[in-house]
Design an enzyme around this catalytic site. Structure first.
Site, PDB file in Angstrom:
ATOM      1  N   ASP A  67       0.808  -1.220   0.000  1.00  0.00           N
ATOM      2  CA  ASP A  67       0.000   0.000   0.000  1.00  0.00           C
ATOM      3  C   ASP A  67       0.843   1.273   0.000  1.00  0.00           C
ATOM      4  O   ASP A  67       2.056   1.236   0.239  1.00  0.00           O
ATOM      5  CB  ASP A  67      -0.948  -0.001   1.208  1.00  0.00           C
ATOM      6  N   ASP A 136      -7.515  -2.634  14.312  1.00  0.00           N
ATOM      7  CA  ASP A 136      -8.922  -2.832  13.933  1.00  0.00           C
ATOM      8  C   ASP A 136      -9.116  -4.052  13.032  1.00  0.00           C
ATOM      9  O   ASP A 136     -10.191  -4.261  12.492  1.00  0.00           O
ATOM     10  CB  ASP A 136      -9.473  -1.568  13.252  1.00  0.00           C
ATOM     11  N   GLU A 143      -9.757  -1.944   5.459  1.00  0.00           N
ATOM     12  CA  GLU A 143     -10.360  -1.625   6.742  1.00  0.00           C
ATOM     13  C   GLU A 143     -11.629  -2.462   6.945  1.00  0.00           C
ATOM     14  O   GLU A 143     -12.165  -3.015   5.977  1.00  0.00           O
ATOM     15  CB  GLU A 143     -10.708  -0.128   6.781  1.00  0.00           C
TER      16      GLU A 143
HETATM   17  C1  F6R Z   1       1.436  -1.586   6.111  1.00  0.00           C
HETATM   18  C2  F6R Z   1       0.110  -2.188   6.184  1.00  0.00           C
HETATM   19  C3  F6R Z   1      -0.673  -2.203   7.470  1.00  0.00           C
HETATM   20  C4  F6R Z   1       0.179  -2.451   8.706  1.00  0.00           C
HETATM   21  C5  F6R Z   1      -0.688  -2.375   9.959  1.00  0.00           C
HETATM   22  C6  F6R Z   1       0.119  -2.540  11.217  1.00  0.00           C
HETATM   23  O1  F6R Z   1       1.979  -1.688   4.808  1.00  0.00           O
HETATM   24  O2  F6R Z   1      -0.372  -2.645   5.203  1.00  0.00           O
HETATM   25  O3  F6R Z   1      -1.659  -3.190   7.377  1.00  0.00           O
HETATM   26  O4  F6R Z   1       0.792  -3.700   8.613  1.00  0.00           O
HETATM   27  O5  F6R Z   1      -1.343  -1.140   9.994  1.00  0.00           O
HETATM   28  O6  F6R Z   1       0.972  -1.435  11.362  1.00  0.00           O
HETATM   29  P1  F6R Z   1       2.114  -1.437  12.460  1.00  0.00           P
HETATM   30  O7  F6R Z   1       3.069  -2.496  12.075  1.00  0.00           O
HETATM   31  O8  F6R Z   1       2.744  -0.074  12.354  1.00  0.00           O
HETATM   32  O9  F6R Z   1       1.453  -1.698  13.759  1.00  0.00           O
END
Ligand code: F6R
Length: 266
Positions: A67, A136, A143
């Site tokens: 992403d 979440d 999401e």
């Molecule tokens: C990042 C992504 C997100 C993160 C998730 C956890 O490329 O796709 O799904 O893996 O938001 O983020 P952290 O590791 O910062 O807790």
């Protein structure tokens, strides 16, 4: 889903790096799906250290990131393109032309997303997809309420994700509202998925992903439908798993041939 509970985030990261390095040794032209955020930092460190010791060569590897924030140029300090450059690409020998990250400045986003899916297909599909999980229950930036059949597209972040990610920005207001993300279906198409989750802030999402119902309310739960998904968690992130003792028992009793990373390649 194989659940591997490790005493620390460092051990889980090292194990994930060993699995990916073994895949690359077996298949030098491997296609990796990569993630950003705090979770994979130890994984990237471990892979970069293996590379520095001459244990893994990325010269023929292709990568696709999950992403990118819209509105941020690749050299913006908070873009995921920049994150990847700093934490991983600058430390290994991946050919720049084989690196793919959604373009946050794409003018025609639907066309860009279609081209991203086509590029994954043309590369032969993703061999192993690395994932973190949002508090979440998101994977990529799918999401809650995301279609479990979704492909790469624009998504709007939840207020919770904006709050979670505000730590990387000067204020929550600066966090972009939109992202381009691989879809849930795109992720499920990877031949193997490796999910990393660390710390008690992830415990509820981890339990819902691995043991709750498969539901768009927890997009990560779609990974229960994946035939080869491993979840590597530390004790804190595992704290709310009902079957933690069984997962430990399974891991302790794994046949030797299943323990070698080579045997885990797709
Ligand atoms: C990042 C992504 C997100 C993160 C998730 C956890 O490329 O796709 O799904 O893996 O938001 O983020 P952290 O590791 O910062 O807790």
């Amino acid at each position: 889903m194989e659940v591997i509970i490790t005493p620390s985030a460092g051990e889980a990261s090292a194990e994930a790096a060993r699995i990916v390095a073994a895949l690359i040794r077996a298949k030098p032209r491997a296609v990796l799906g990569l993630a950003t955020g705090s979770t994979p930092l130890g994984f990237y460190d471990a892979l970069a250290e293996m590379h520095a010791r001459g244990e893994v060569d990325f010269s023929q590897v292709t990568t696709f990131n999950l992403d990118e924030y819209t509105g941020l140029a690749p050299d913006h300090p908070r873009s995921y393109a920049r994150f990847m450059q700093e934490h991983f690409f600058s430390r290994v020998n991946i050919a720049p032309g084989r690196i793919h990250i959604p373009d946050g400045l794409a003018r025609d986003i639907p066309a860009h997303c279609e081209a991203y899916e086509a590029a994954i297909r043309e590369a032969g599909g993703i061999d192993v997809q690395l994932l973190g999980i949002g508090s979440d229950g998101h994977i990529g930036f799918n999401e809650p309420s995301s279609s479990l059949g979704s492909r790469t597209r624009l998504k709007t972040l939840t207020e919770r994700t904006i709050r979670d990610n505000a730590r990387f920005f000067a204020s929550p207001e600066e966090v972009p509202r939109h992202v381009i993300t691989m879809g849930v279906r795109t992720i499920l198409d990877a031949r193997r998925c490796l999910v990393l989750a660390f710390g008690d802030a992830k415990a509820a999402a981890v339990a819902a992903m691995a043991e709750g119902p498969v539901t768009a309310d927890v997009p990560a739960s779609a990974l229960q439908l994946h035939a080869s998904c491993a979840l590597l968690v530390d004790e804190e992130a595992a704290a709310r798993l009902k079957r933690a003792e069984y997962y430990r028992w399974v891991y302790a009793n794994k046949p030797a041939w299943q323990r070698t990373p080579q045997a885990q390649r797709p």
